[in-house]
Design a protein around this motif. Structure first.
Motif, PDB file in Angstrom:
ATOM      1  N   GLN A  54      -3.889  -6.740  -3.516  1.00 56.58           N
ATOM      2  CA  GLN A  54      -2.668  -6.738  -4.051  1.00 56.58           C
ATOM      3  C   GLN A  54      -3.229  -6.286  -5.700  1.00 56.58           C
ATOM      4  O   GLN A  54      -2.852  -7.262  -6.569  1.00 56.58           O
ATOM      5  CB  GLN A  54      -1.584  -7.675  -3.913  1.00 56.58           C
TER       6      GLN A  54
ATOM      7  N   ALA B 276       3.372  -4.859  -9.176  1.00 58.75           N
ATOM      8  CA  ALA B 276       3.608  -4.807  -7.690  1.00 58.75           C
ATOM      9  C   ALA B 276       3.500  -5.995  -6.929  1.00 58.75           C
ATOM     10  O   ALA B 276       4.460  -6.396  -6.214  1.00 58.75           O
ATOM     11  CB  ALA B 276       2.867  -3.688  -7.110  1.00 58.75           C
TER      12      ALA B 276
ATOM     13  N   THR C   6       6.625  -8.096  -5.618  1.00 60.32           N
ATOM     14  CA  THR C   6       6.701  -8.400  -3.999  1.00 60.32           C
ATOM     15  C   THR C   6       7.211  -9.883  -3.810  1.00 60.32           C
ATOM     16  O   THR C   6       8.037 -10.247  -3.241  1.00 60.32           O
ATOM     17  CB  THR C   6       5.380  -8.085  -3.537  1.00 60.32           C
TER      18      THR C   6
ATOM     19  N   THR D  38      10.733 -11.092  -2.152  1.00 58.95           N
ATOM     20  CA  THR D  38      10.459 -12.126  -0.832  1.00 58.95           C
ATOM     21  C   THR D  38      11.009 -13.318  -1.162  1.00 58.95           C
ATOM     22  O   THR D  38      11.672 -14.217  -0.181  1.00 58.95           O
ATOM     23  CB  THR D  38       9.184 -12.276  -0.407  1.00 58.95           C
TER      24      THR D  38
ATOM     25  N   THR E  64      10.111  -7.291   2.699  1.00 58.56           N
ATOM     26  CA  THR E  64       9.317  -6.218   2.308  1.00 58.56           C
ATOM     27  C   THR E  64       7.783  -6.428   2.341  1.00 58.56           C
ATOM     28  O   THR E  64       7.543  -7.311   2.619  1.00 58.56           O
ATOM     29  CB  THR E  64       9.661  -5.633   1.020  1.00 58.56           C
ATOM     30  N   THR E  65       6.950  -5.528   1.888  1.00 56.06           N
ATOM     31  CA  THR E  65       5.722  -5.923   1.643  1.00 56.06           C
ATOM     32  C   THR E  65       5.158  -5.260   0.468  1.00 56.06           C
ATOM     33  O   THR E  65       5.900  -4.339   0.168  1.00 56.06           O
ATOM     34  CB  THR E  65       4.826  -4.957   2.991  1.00 56.06           C
ATOM     35  N   TYR E  66       3.890  -5.626   0.197  1.00 52.53           N
ATOM     36  CA  TYR E  66       3.246  -5.061  -1.236  1.00 52.53           C
ATOM     37  C   TYR E  66       3.277  -3.564  -0.984  1.00 52.53           C
ATOM     38  O   TYR E  66       3.535  -2.552  -1.980  1.00 52.53           O
ATOM     39  CB  TYR E  66       1.746  -5.875  -1.363  1.00 52.53           C
TER      40      TYR E  66
ATOM     41  N   GLN F 207       4.715  -1.632   0.617  1.00 53.00           N
ATOM     42  CA  GLN F 207       6.286  -0.739   0.716  1.00 53.00           C
ATOM     43  C   GLN F 207       6.764  -0.779  -0.670  1.00 53.00           C
ATOM     44  O   GLN F 207       7.284   0.264  -1.299  1.00 53.00           O
ATOM     45  CB  GLN F 207       7.229  -1.452   1.546  1.00 53.00           C
ATOM     46  N   VAL F 208       6.504  -2.137  -1.604  1.00 51.33           N
ATOM     47  CA  VAL F 208       6.948  -1.929  -3.098  1.00 51.33           C
ATOM     48  C   VAL F 208       6.258  -1.000  -3.706  1.00 51.33           C
ATOM     49  O   VAL F 208       6.852  -0.118  -4.484  1.00 51.33           O
ATOM     50  CB  VAL F 208       6.668  -3.321  -3.689  1.00 51.33           C
TER      51      VAL F 208
ATOM     52  N   TYR G 150      15.668  -0.838  -3.887  1.00 48.96           N
ATOM     53  CA  TYR G 150      15.983  -2.191  -3.240  1.00 48.96           C
ATOM     54  C   TYR G 150      17.618  -2.527  -3.532  1.00 48.96           C
ATOM     55  O   TYR G 150      17.882  -3.485  -3.183  1.00 48.96           O
ATOM     56  CB  TYR G 150      15.129  -3.274  -3.677  1.00 48.96           C
TER      57      TYR G 150
ATOM     58  N   CYS H 134      -2.315   2.048  -0.883  1.00 47.22           N
ATOM     59  CA  CYS H 134      -0.918   1.858  -0.602  1.00 47.22           C
ATOM     60  C   CYS H 134      -0.390   3.344  -0.352  1.00 47.22           C
ATOM     61  O   CYS H 134       0.390   3.351   0.684  1.00 47.22           O
ATOM     62  CB  CYS H 134      -0.565   1.268  -1.748  1.00 47.22           C
TER      63      CYS H 134
END
Length: 597
Positions: A262, A267, A271, A275, A281-283, A285-286, A323, A505
Motif C-alpha cells: 500500500q 490510498a 482504505t 473500511t 473494499t480493498t486498497y 479497488q480504491v 463510493y 494496482c
C-alpha cells in the motif's frame, strides 16, 4: 490412562484458545517450539517439571491436560462487558461425569465487581462433536453435557446472539431491536432511551449489554446510557467508546507503512477510512476507482512530494464519487480557522468517521486521525511513519503504558496542512460506471501536456519525459556534491516505488473489472489493456526490486555514486521510455472501451 495423542490434541486446542502460537507457548515454558510440536502431534509428553508451567500458561489443571474428559471447558470468562475474570480452572472443577452445572454469582466469584451492570459467564467448551460457545447471566443456571450444542460462528462478520438493556435490578431483552438496527448496517450507535426504552420504575443507570460471536469465539461488550458502541471495519468486533467530550478513540485501526503493498499513502489512508465505516473494499479497488492507479508525477527539482497521489491531480474527488460519499476539504488553514475545524474533527471521530490528513507526523505523507484525548487537546493517528517509533520504544515502560491509554495510537505531532473529512454516504455508482470514470481520469491525467502555471509538478507523459531528462543529465551528476547526489538517488527510489505500486494496482483493478464488460469488442480491448498493464507492472516491479535501496546504503556506508551508476540511470531512462510507449497504447485501448460504452 494417559494417551499421548489425546494429550497433544488437548494442548493444541487450549493453546489456540489462548491465542498463542507454538513459539509463544514454548517461550513461556522455556522449551523449544519443536518440543511443543512433538507434544501436540502425540510424539512425546511434557516433562513432569514442565507441567506446572504448562498448567499456568493454559489456565487448566494438570489433570485436565493429561486426563482429558469428553466434556472440557476450554475457556470461562466472568464479565460485565467491560472488565473480566478468567475463571476457567474454577469452572472446570464443576465438571463431573462429563456434565457441568453451576449458577454464576458472587458466591463463586467473590472478588468480582459490585456495580449495577449486568454480569454473565461466557463459556467455550469442547465435546466429541466439536467446539461450542454459550453464556449465562448471573444467578441463572447453566447446564452443559456432551450432547449440548451451543453457538458456533458461521460468518466472518460477528453475530449478536443476545442483547439486554437495563441493570442488575431490572432489565429486558432488546434482541429484536438489535436485529432491526443491524439491518441499517450502522457503524456505531449511542445507547439512548430512544433506541432502547428504559423500564418504568427503573431509577438507576441503564446499560446496554451485547453478547456476540465471531471466528475467535464468544464475547460481551457493554456501555452506559449515553455511551457508544461501534463496529470494527470488517464488522467482526464491537467496541465501547466514551461519548463524553473528554476522549473518544476508534479502536482496531491497523497500522500503515511503506513496503506492505500500500505504497500510496493517500490510498492507504482512504482504505482505512472506508473500511472503518463498514465499506467493503480493498486498497487496489480504491486505487482503481479513484484513478490513482494511473498516476505518475514528477517535480524537476526532484522532490519527494512528487509521489503524493494528490499533488497534481486530486484523485480523492473521483474516489468519493465512486463510493457515494460527500467530503469536506480543508487546505492550509489559518490559525483562526483551526479551532472550528478541530471541533468538526472531534465530531467526526464521535461518529466513527476517520478524517484523512497529510503531515500528521514526521514528514508529509497521508494518514488518518483515529481519536482524541484531553477534550481534543491531543489527537491520535495512524501514519506511514509509526513503525520506527514503535520499534525504538518497544522496551520503554512509560511509552507502553501510554499506548494502553491511547489504544496503541501515536499522537498527532503537527497540524496537518490538508484534511479530507468524509461525510454522508448516498447510493454509489455501479462498478461498471466506476470503471468508465476511472478510464476517463486516466486519459485526463496522462495527457496533461504542460506544467501548471501555479505548480512546478508535471503529470502523465510530461512527467515521464522530464524524469527521463533528469536521469540523463550527466553533467549534473558529475558536478553534484555527495548530499545532492544522495538526495536525488533517494527521491528517484521513492518515485519508482510509487510508480510500480500504481501500475500493480492498475493491473489488478483491470483484471477484476473484466467480468463487468460483455460487448465482445469492448471486452477484447479491456483484456488487451489488462495484459498490457500486467506486463508493465512486472517490468516496473522487477526493476524497482533491483534498484539500490538508499536506506540500506546509509546503513552499510556504501558510496551512492558507486551504487547508482551512469549506466543504471540510462537503463531506467530506457525503461521509462518503454513505459511511455505502453501508456500511449493503454490510452488508445481506454478510448476504445469508452467509445463502445
Amino acid at each position: 490412562m494417559i494417551v499421548s495423542e489425546k494429550v497433544g490434541k488437548r494442548i493444541a486446542t487450549l493453546r489456540k484458545t489462548k491465542g498463542l502460537s507454538q513459539e509463544q507457548l514454548a517461550e513461556l515454558l522455556h522449551v523449544s517450539a519443536q518440543a511443543v510440536s512433538k507434544w501436540e502431534t502425540g510424539k512425546s509428553l511434557p516433562e513432569t517439571a514442565t507441567l506446572p508451567l504448562l498448567s499456568a500458561a493454559l489456565n487448566h489443571s494438570i489433570d485436565s491436560i493429561l486426563l482429558p474428559q469428553e466434556l472440557v471447558v476450554l475457556s470461562a470468562i466472568y464479565t460485565d462487558g467491560q472488565q473480566e475474570l478468567d475463571v476457567t480452572q474454577l469452572v472446570n472443577q464443576f465438571v463431573a461425569s462429563d456434565r457441568l452445572s453451576l449458577i454464576p454469582g458472587e458466591h463463586l466469584f467473590p472478588h468480582s465487581w459490585t456495580d449495577s451492570r449486568l454480569k454473565l459467564l461466557l463459556v467455550t467448551y469442547e465435546t466429541p462433536d466439536g467446539m461450542y460457545s454459550t453464556f449465562v447471566l448471573k444467578d441463572q443456571l447453566l447446564t452443559i453435557d456432551i450432547h449440548s450444542n451451543g453457538y458456533v460462528s458461521t460468518s466472518d462478520e460477528l453475530q449478536i446472539i443476545a442483547a439486554h438493556y437495563g441493570n442488575e435490578q431490572a432489565y429486558r431483552s432488546v434482541a429484536d431491536k438489535m436485529k432491526h438496527y443491524e439491518h441499517f448496517r450502522w457503524t456505531q450507535f449511542t445507547a439512548t432511551h430512544e433506541l432502547f426504552p428504559s423500564l418504568i420504575g427503573n431509577d438507576g443507570q441503564d446499560y446496554l449489554l451485547l453478547v456476540y460471536l465471531n471466528t475467535e469465539g464468544i464475547h460481551a461488550v457493554s456501555c452506559a446510557e449515553g455511551e457508544q458502541i461501534h463496529y470494527s471495519g470488517e464488522r467482526s468486533h464491537l467496541y465501547q467508546t466514551r461519548s463524553s467530550r473528554d476522549q473518544c478513540i476508534i479502536e482496531g485501526i491497523p497500522r500503515l507503512g511503506f513496503g506492505r503493498g500500500q505504497d500510496c499513502s493517500w490510498a492507504g489512508a482512504m482504505t482505512l477510512a472506508l473500511t472503518a465505516r463498514g465499506v467493503v473494499t480493498t486498497y487496489e479497488q480504491v486505487m482503481g476507482y479513484s484513478g490513482a492507479c494511473w498516476r505518475v508525477a514528477f517535480e524537476p527539482a526532484w522532490d519527494y512530494s512528487a509521489a503524493d497521489a494528490l499533488v497534481v491531480y486530486d484523485y480523492s474527488i473521483p474516489a468519493c464519487k465512486a463510493y457515494g460519499l460527500s467530503a469536506r476539504r480543508a487546505n492550509r488553514l489559518e490559525p483562526q480557522q483551526r479551532t472550528a475545524e478541530k471541533l468538526a474533527i472531534l465530531e467526526d471521530i464521535r461518529q466513527g468517521r476517520l478524517p484523512l490528513a497529510i503531515n500528521l507526523r514526521v514528514a508529509p505523507e497521508w494518514g488518518v486521525i483515529t481519536g482524541y484525548l484531553a477534550e481534543g487537546d491531543v489527537l491520535l493517528c495512524r501514519s506511514y511513519f509509526d513503525d520506527e517509533t514503535f520499534s525504538e520504544l518497544e522496551a520503554d515502560a512509560e511509552f507502553q503504558a501510554h499506548m494502553r491509554i491511547s489504544q496503541g495510537y501515536l499522537h498527532v505531532d503537527q497540524w496537518p496542512y490538508r484534511l479530507i473529512r468524509l461525510g454522508d454516504q448516498s447510493e454509489a455508482p455501479s462498478a461498471l460506471e466506476n470503471l468508465y470514470a476511472s478510464l476517463r481520469v486516466k486519459l485526463e491525467s496522462m495527457q496533461a501536456e504542460t506544467l501548471s502555471n501555479s505548480s512546478s509538478y508535471a503529470s502523465g507523459f510530461k512527467a515521464l519525459e522530464l524524469w527521463r531528462e533528469g536521469l540523463l543529465d550527466h553533467p549534473w551528476y558529475a558536478a553534484a556534491d555527495e548530499e545532492a547526489f544522495s538526495r536525488r538517488l533517494s527521491v528517484n527510489h521513492f518515485c519508482m516505488m510509487a510508480l510500480a505500486d500504481a501500475r500493480r494496482c492498475a493491473a489488478a483493478y483491470l483484471h477484476d473489472s473484466l467480468p463487468l464488460v460483455h460487448d465482445p469488442q469492448q471486452h477484447a480491448a479491456l483484456a488487451e489493456m489488462t495484459e498490457l498493464y500486467g506486463e508493465m507492472a512486472t517490468l516496473l516491479d522487477k526493476y524497482y526490486k533491483e534498484m539500490p535501496d538508499p536506506a540500506i546504503l546509509r546503513t552499510t556506508g556504501a558510496a551512492p555514486r558507486a551504487s547508482w551508476t551512469t549506466r543504471q540511470r540510462e537503463q531506467q531512462a530506457e525503461l521509462l521510455a518503454m513505459v511511455a510507449t505502453m501508456e500511449h497504447r493503454g490510452d488508445t485501448l481506454a478510448q476504445t472501451v469508452l467509445s463502445l460504452a
